[in-house]
Each structure stands twice: as C-alpha cells, then as structure tokens.
Design a protein around this motif. Structure first.
Motif, short mmCIF file in Angstrom:
data_model
loop_
_atom_site.label_atom_id
_atom_site.label_comp_id
_atom_site.label_asym_id
_atom_site.label_seq_id
_atom_site.Cartn_x
_atom_site.Cartn_y
_atom_site.Cartn_z
N ALA A 169 39.69 35.13 47.74
CA ALA A 169 40.30 36.38 47.29
C ALA A 169 41.59 36.14 46.53
CB ALA A 169 40.54 37.30 48.48
N ASN A 170 42.35 35.13 46.92
CA ASN A 170 43.64 34.84 46.28
C ASN A 170 43.55 33.72 45.26
OD1 ASN A 170 43.19 32.69 47.96
ND2 ASN A 170 45.09 32.89 49.12
N LEU A 171 42.33 33.31 44.91
CA LEU A 171 42.10 32.19 43.98
C LEU A 171 42.78 30.92 44.48
CD1 LEU A 171 42.47 33.90 40.48
CD2 LEU A 171 40.51 33.88 42.04
N LEU A 178 45.83 38.27 47.79
CA LEU A 178 45.32 39.06 46.68
C LEU A 178 45.21 38.18 45.44
CD1 LEU A 178 47.48 42.27 47.15
CD2 LEU A 178 45.04 42.04 47.61
N PRO A 179 44.25 38.46 44.58
CA PRO A 179 44.09 37.62 43.38
C PRO A 179 45.16 37.93 42.34
CG PRO A 179 42.48 39.41 43.36
CD PRO A 179 43.20 39.49 44.67
N LEU A 241 35.52 38.93 35.41
CA LEU A 241 35.56 40.27 36.00
C LEU A 241 36.75 41.07 35.47
CD1 LEU A 241 34.65 39.40 39.71
CD2 LEU A 241 33.21 40.69 38.13
N LEU A 242 37.88 40.38 35.33
CA LEU A 242 39.12 41.03 34.93
C LEU A 242 39.13 41.34 33.43
CD1 LEU A 242 41.69 41.82 36.50
CD2 LEU A 242 42.69 39.64 35.78
N LEU A 313 35.36 43.24 44.79
CA LEU A 313 36.07 44.12 45.70
C LEU A 313 37.54 44.28 45.28
CD1 LEU A 313 36.25 45.65 48.45
CD2 LEU A 313 36.78 43.46 49.51
N TYR A 314 38.10 43.26 44.60
CA TYR A 314 39.52 43.23 44.33
C TYR A 314 39.90 43.78 42.95
CZ TYR A 314 39.70 40.52 48.58
OH TYR A 314 39.61 40.12 49.89
#
Length: 315
Positions: A169-171, A178-179, A241-242, A313-314
């Motif tokens: 999730a945080n890479l 959080l990413p 995704l981003l 999800l993030y």
C-alpha cells in the motif's frame, strides 16, 4: 465427516481477525472457536470484535496464559490450534514467547491434530543472520519452533512474506501506510524481487492447511507467482493507476545502513527488514525444498488478490 474444531488464539489481532473470518466462512465443515483471554476485558474494541464473532457463529472459550489448567481445558475442546498472537513490532517484541505456555498445554492435552504457531511473515529459519534489533522476532519464532518439535506436536508453519497493508500500500516506504503521489524512495536499483500478499489471502490459505496431509509437519510458503514483484514493478502498477509518473529517489545499501544509526530502535528494526527484503533478496533468493510447499500450487482454486487490484483501493 465430522466438522473440524479450530481454536484461534489472538483472534482479535491484525491477522487473527482475518483467520477467524476465513474459518467462519467454512462453517459447513469447521466449527470456529476463539480464545477469550481474561486480560482482554479492558480493551473495548477487542471485546466488541470478539462478541461480533460470536454473533456470526464462533464459540468463545475463556482461558488465561497465567492459568495453565484453563489453557489445557481450552485445547482439549478442539482439534486444531492456530495462534496469531502479535510479536509486537520490529524493535519492540510482543508476546511470541507466551506461545511456549500454549505448547505446554497442547503437549499435556495430547489431542491436537495440528498446531499453526504465530509466524505469517518471513521464514525465521532463514534469518539467523538478521540485523539487530529486528532479529529478536525471528529468534523468538525459532525458540517456539524448537519447542513444538521437541514436544512432537503436529504442526504447519505459515510464511507469508510481505503483508500488502504494510509493504504494498505504501510502495514499501518507511513511516507511512499510504502510497505516495509525487515522489517515491527506491531501495537500491529497485529490481530485487519480493513477495506481496493480501492479508485476507493469508488467512484463506492458512485455513486450507488445517487438515491437508501435504502440509503436515511442513512450512507453507505463500508465494503467489503474480505477486512476486520488484519494487519498481510495484511502483509502475501504481503509476499506471494514478495516471502519472512519480519522481524516484534511490537510496543505496550503504546509505540505508548508515541511516539506521540515527533512528530509534523501532526505526532501526524496520530499516533492517527493508535491507533484508530489498537489498539482500531474502524472500526470493532460495528454492522451496522438501520441507515446504507453495500455497498457490497446492490450492489453485484460490483467486488471490493481485497487487494492481489491491492498489485500486488507494485511489
């Protein structure tokens, strides 16, 4: 065929609550028991979670690690014990060695067909060289393993590598879950392969082992092939995704190890784990031998969560 009776110890914890839910989902052939520790009464969140499990069909067994006979009585009611007691966090170990009391109870009861102790991370048998202070968690797990084997208790050890919530999730950054959306720290060249696993998948695979003769007295390695990724590959999935490319800042092995000197004990332990995962490659630099099995090969019916799906999800 009679239902298996499974007792989850530590059922309100991070992995434990997922294992309870996975067990309850198999209600047709598993009766789920959860240990209700007397010491839990002062934690309202855990109490409420425990009784929510009861509403879903779990049976609560009251016992205490300070009362040997109560543990023996609890164990005598079931066939399988799964312990998920927390090891605290790196640098601040928790209650892993309390499992020695559970081992003694299981040994005295003499009826348990399978014991799955609290591991679920990196294979401790391969971490005797681990850096301090994080090494203590691996050492404690090995103390418990030796006690189980000396007592001739049937076991399965479950190693699940990197929890997705902590490392995907945080890479794989420090100090956040959080990413990042602008820049990301890359460990070394970012090309060392690690293994990311969704925590609910860990629970599902664990429940599948409880009466599988292929996993008896063996280690189950959870290494889903599509989740064996380098940090750069994980970052690329997030960037796709981003819809943008992140600024990448590389930190060398030498700089990471040097930075540990300025961190508190917890930070030192986390940095040590990152060193073993992303520079040394300890999660993927070995072949699974005869003492182990790989979960996704044993249970191809499990549609495990891929990391690109997980990261959605993030957004």
């Amino acid at each position: 065929m009679a239902k298996k009776k499974v007792l989850v110890v530590g059922g309100t914890g991070y992995i434990g609550k997922r294992i309870v839910r996975a067990s309850l989902a198999q209600a047709d052939h598993i009766t789920t028991y959860v240990l209700q520790r007397r010491e839990m009464g002062s934690d309202i969140d855990k109490v409420q979670l425990l009784f929510s499990f009861k509403k879903q069909g779990a049976r609560l067994i009251e016992a205490s690690f300070s009362d040997h006979n109560s543990l023996v009585d609890a164990v005598k009611q079931v066939d399988v014990v799964i312990c998920t007691m927390s090891g605290g966090h790196p640098g601040h170990p928790g209650s892993l060695l309390l499992q020695l009391k559970l081992v003694e109870a299981i040994k005295e009861a003499g009826n348990i067909k399978r014991f799955i102790p609290s591991e679920f991370g990196t294979d401790p048998s391969r971490m005797g060289h681990a850096l301090e202070p994080g090494r203590v968690i691996f050492d404690d797990k090995m103390v418990v393993r030796r006690a189980i084997e000396d007592a001739k208790i049937p076991f399965t050890y479950v190693t699940a590598n990197c929890f997705a919530g902590y490392f995907a999730a945080n890479l794989s950054q420090m100090e956040t879950f959080l990413p990042p959306k602008e820049k990301v720290t890359i460990h070394g060249d970012g090309n060392v392969k690690v293994v990311y696993v969704d925590e609910d998948d860990i629970a599902l695979y664990t429940i599948k082992t409880i009466d599988d003769p292929r996993t008896l007295n063996k280690t189950l390695h959870i290494r889903p092939p599509e989740n064996i990724l380098s940090q750069r590959e994980l970052v690329e999935k997030w960037e796709k995704l981003l819809g943008k490319e992140l600024e990448k800042i590389s930190i060398s092995q030498e700089d990471l190890l040097t930075s540990m000197k300025g961190l508190d004990r917890f930070g030192q332990a986390v940095a040590g784990h990152l060193y073993h995962f992303f520079y040394e490659g300890c999660l993927t630099n070995f072949q699974i031998g005869e003492e182990g099995e790989e979960a996704s090969e044993l249970y191809p019916d499990v549609k495990y969560i891929r990391m690109d799906e997980y990261l959605k999800l993030y957004l």
